[in-house]
Design an enzyme around this catalytic site. Structure first.
Site, PDB file in Angstrom:
ATOM      1  N   ASP A 181       3.262  14.051  24.002  1.00  0.00           N
ATOM      2  CA  ASP A 181       3.162  14.127  22.550  1.00  0.00           C
ATOM      3  C   ASP A 181       2.151  13.094  22.089  1.00  0.00           C
ATOM      4  O   ASP A 181       2.243  11.921  22.449  1.00  0.00           O
ATOM      5  CB  ASP A 181       4.521  13.851  21.898  1.00  0.00           C
ATOM      6  CG  ASP A 181       4.443  13.982  20.382  1.00  0.00           C
ATOM      7  OD1 ASP A 181       3.822  14.956  19.905  1.00  0.00           O
ATOM      8  OD2 ASP A 181       4.989  13.121  19.679  1.00  0.00           O
ATOM      9  N   GLU A 265      -0.042  19.589  23.035  1.00  0.00           N
ATOM     10  CA  GLU A 265      -0.117  20.445  21.862  1.00  0.00           C
ATOM     11  C   GLU A 265      -1.564  20.769  21.578  1.00  0.00           C
ATOM     12  O   GLU A 265      -2.433  19.899  21.626  1.00  0.00           O
ATOM     13  CB  GLU A 265       0.489  19.732  20.654  1.00  0.00           C
ATOM     14  CG  GLU A 265       1.990  19.770  20.644  1.00  0.00           C
ATOM     15  CD  GLU A 265       2.529  19.173  19.363  1.00  0.00           C
ATOM     16  OE1 GLU A 265       3.459  19.747  18.801  1.00  0.00           O
ATOM     17  OE2 GLU A 265       2.020  18.134  18.923  1.00  0.00           O
ATOM     18  N   ASP A 361       9.397  10.739  19.388  1.00  0.00           N
ATOM     19  CA  ASP A 361       8.185  11.185  20.086  1.00  0.00           C
ATOM     20  C   ASP A 361       8.522  11.724  21.473  1.00  0.00           C
ATOM     21  O   ASP A 361       7.909  12.679  21.953  1.00  0.00           O
ATOM     22  CB  ASP A 361       7.183  10.029  20.205  1.00  0.00           C
ATOM     23  CG  ASP A 361       6.568   9.685  18.850  1.00  0.00           C
ATOM     24  OD1 ASP A 361       6.387  10.618  18.044  1.00  0.00           O
ATOM     25  OD2 ASP A 361       6.290   8.497  18.609  1.00  0.00           O
TER      26      ASP A 361
END
Ligand SMILES: [Zn+2]
Length: 397
Positions: A181, A265, A361
């Site tokens: 992340d 991501e 996170d």
């Protein structure tokens, strides 16, 4: 695959002066040729590389300073310009200003470049007209030389060699998969519970940057004092940038070395950072808040991390998987319950359904890993189910 290798140059005073001259010549060629291309376009015509190169060769008779620069670097400038015009459009390509764009020029032909190692710490390279120049030998070249670019960055001169490393693909390293992340408060959190972060600017440097900025605002444009302040500013900024590049390369190397698959991501950074201001007709909302967020995103170097990961993965036998960033910060990794309230604060995640508690996170990193395993067909597909439970889209300010 082609890859770049950058080294710090140790130019003599004369070489430095000459390099500045070559940079000036290339900048002038760029600007003149760009204006010419625009003028042709305004009249409905077109001029391309071949004709511009011919005219430049002609112009050397009238402008001796032009023939002082190595001719290949000037031709390469015209080629770079052609490429830029094709990619971005003739009227969008930028001018190279004397103050804002640092000198850079490329020697495109490896036949005219010779590289030698002269001691443990020093190497030297022979460049047309510049002669032998020394550079700090910090790493092997590691491949066949394709071209060399000389550039100035933060007051220092560098040479960047483009080499063909002959590497097609590494053997998969067989390590366990990991989710990453990329946060704002913490640069990188991983699904195995690690957080990696580093301060890139010391408080002292931040204060100094502020003072230099204030001094710049006061000083008269075009003055020598202003130029000196600008140089100090650039040096300090370059130091901060180097630290960031170093951190990203180090992090990317560790992640791809220890893991066979790295899931990230797929954030559209350009879009996220460009949209806040909006257009005059449709001014953006929360411009100031988003401005702060944008700075934070850019400061942590998300784009840079992705770039580094892809690069290092090739060497370390890992693969990078991108997944769409949907609700990874709001979804419970334990039961799949998805709600904005789950995220108690920037740092704490507490599930309203099952009570699962974790660092926010790291919880997000676990969701990213699960999504990556789902798309690659290696994990349980529970993540796919949770997608149906997602609440209607709410815009987070
Ligand atoms: Zn839960």
């Amino acid at each position: 695959m082609l890859t770049g290798r950058r080294y710090l140059l140790a130019l003599t005073a004369e070489q430095e002066e000459f390099a500045e001259k070559i940079g000036d010549a290339c900048r002038t060629v760029w600007n003149t040729a760009l204006e010419q291309r625009r003028e042709y376009r305004r009249r409905g015509g077109f001029i391309g590389y071949v004709e511009q190169a011919r005219q430049m060769a002609e112009a050397k008779k009238d402008f001796p300073w032009l023939s002082e620069a190595p001719s290949h670097t000037l031709q390469q400038t015209l080629r770079d310009l052609e490429k830029a015009c094709k990619t971005h459009g003739t009227f969008k390509v930028r001018w190279r200003s004397k103050h804002k764009s640092a000198p850079t020029f490329r020697f495109p032909d490896p036949k005219h470049i010779a590289v030698e190692r002269i001691s443990r710490r020093w190497g030297r390279v022979k460049l047309p007209k510049l002669g032998w120049v020394r550079f700090r030998w910090t790493r092997p070249l590691g491949g066949n030389l394709r071209n060399a670019t000389v550039l100035k960055d933060g007051g220092r001169w560098y040479i960047s060699f483009c080499v063909e490393d002959g590497l097609v693909a590494s053997v998969p390293n067989g390590g366990p998969p990991v989710g990453v992340d990329r946060g704002v408060a913490i640069a990188v959190a991983t699904s195995d519970g690690q957080m990696r972060d580093r301060k890139f600017v010391t408080p002292g440097e931040a204060a100094r940057l502020r003072r230099l900025q204030q001094r710049l605002d006061r000083q008269k444009k075009g003055s020598n004092r202003r130029a000196a302040t600008r140089a100090k500013f650039a040096r300090l900024n370059a130091r901060v940038r180097n630290r960031r590049t170093d951190f990203l390369a180090w992090t990317a190397n560790q992640l791809t070395r220890d893991h066979g698959m790295v899931v990230v991501e797929d954030l559209k950074i350009r879009n996220m950072t460009a949209s806040a201001k909006g257009s005059p007709a449709e001014p953006g909302t929360h411009v100031r808040a988003k401005g702060g967020l944008n700075r934070a995103i850019l400061a942590k170097g998300w784009g840079g991390l992705l770039f580094s990961l892809e690069h290092k993965a090739r060497y370390n036998g890992s693969r990078i998987v991108r997944v769409p960033p949907a609700y990874t910060s709001q979804t419970c990794n334990s039961c799949g319950h998805c709600a904005p309230e789950n995220r108690e604060s920037q740092a704490v995640f507490r599930c309203r359904a099952c009570g699962h508690q974790a660092n926010a996170d790291i919880n997000a990193a676990c969701n990213i890993l699960a999504a990556g395993l789902a798309v690659t067909g290696r994990g349980d597909l529970a993540v796919g189910r949770s997608a149906k439970r997602q609440p209607p889209v709410t815009v987070a300010a």
